[in-house]
Design a protein around this motif. Structure first.
Motif, PDB file in Angstrom:
ATOM      1  N   ASP A  91      -6.367   2.112  -0.055  1.00  0.00           N
ATOM      2  CA  ASP A  91      -6.096   3.456   0.429  1.00  0.00           C
ATOM      3  C   ASP A  91      -5.653   4.399  -0.683  1.00  0.00           C
ATOM      4  OD1 ASP A  91      -3.691   2.149   0.073  1.00  0.00           O
ATOM      5  OD2 ASP A  91      -2.996   2.430   2.127  1.00  0.00           O
ATOM      6  N   GLY A  92      -5.654   3.944  -1.931  1.00  0.00           N
ATOM      7  CA  GLY A  92      -5.260   4.844  -3.013  1.00  0.00           C
ATOM      8  C   GLY A  92      -5.875   4.531  -4.360  1.00  0.00           C
ATOM      9  N   GLU A  93      -6.250   3.276  -4.602  1.00  0.00           N
ATOM     10  CA  GLU A  93      -6.753   2.853  -5.903  1.00  0.00           C
ATOM     11  C   GLU A  93      -7.966   1.955  -5.723  1.00  0.00           C
ATOM     12  OE1 GLU A  93      -5.453   3.672  -8.963  1.00  0.00           O
ATOM     13  OE2 GLU A  93      -3.898   4.894  -8.037  1.00  0.00           O
TER      14      GLU A  93
END
Length: 187
Positions: A91-93
């Protein structure tokens, strides 16, 4: 790039990480901090006289970190194979690893997004599990499953053992020979 990425930091994932990191494999654990073990009280775990689920998870993660495993808090959303590695989207990386062990407990939502075969679960309240071989291989090359997500009983002693088993299988494949990790008591 990591040698092995493990999705899930509960008993199966942390147990796998203890073995992979101790074997000298560059290990990443991606954990969303939603382990159902964090709600448990355990009096049926071999070698432990009673422990809270949060304490068991924390001790397991501490052991893996002691051997060099890196932990990140994120939700893995998709796996893609290509060029000898697996790309893990969160969800981010985005992360890359040669092998991935999925140890997400009762959650298999990453399967559909990644094209990994599943099958009906047999444990109470476990609707779906990864369709994997007894060694832990899934339908996506170099992606393995361990613990409840792989269809074993959700008791922590069993999921931890399954995580260790799958880790040994991955390490053995990477090393090209059967891997054994036995420490000897120093007297």
């Amino acid at each position: 790039m990591y040698d092995i990425a493990i999705i899930g930091g509960g008993p199966a994932g942390a147990s796998a990480a203890i073995f992979t990191a101790k074997a000298g494999k560059k290990t990443l654990v991606i954990d969303n901090d939603h382990s159902v073990t964090k709600r448990a009280w355990l009096e049926n775990h071999y070698g432990v006289d009673g422990i809270t689920g949060p304490d068991l998870v924390a001790i397991g993660q501490k052991q893996a970190a002691k051997f060099g495993a890196t932990f990140v808090t994120a939700k893995a959303t998709k796996l893609s194979a290509g060029n000898g590695s697996i790309t893990i989207e969160t969800d981010g990386e985005t992360y890359e690893a040669g092998h991935v062990i999925i140890a997400t407990g009762m959650f298999t939502d990453i399967a559909e997004a990644s094209g990994i075969r599943t099958k009906p679960g047999t444990e109470p309240r476990i609707k779906t599990v990864f369709d994997c071989t007894p060694e832990g291989r899934t339908s996506l090359d170099n992606v393995w499953a361990a613990g409840t997500a792989a269809g074993v009983s959700m008791h922590t002693i069993i999921t931890a053992g399954d995580g260790a088993k799958v880790a040994i299988n991955v390490i053995s494949e990477l090393n090209g020979e059967r891997y054994v990790d036995h420490d000897v008591l120093k007297v």
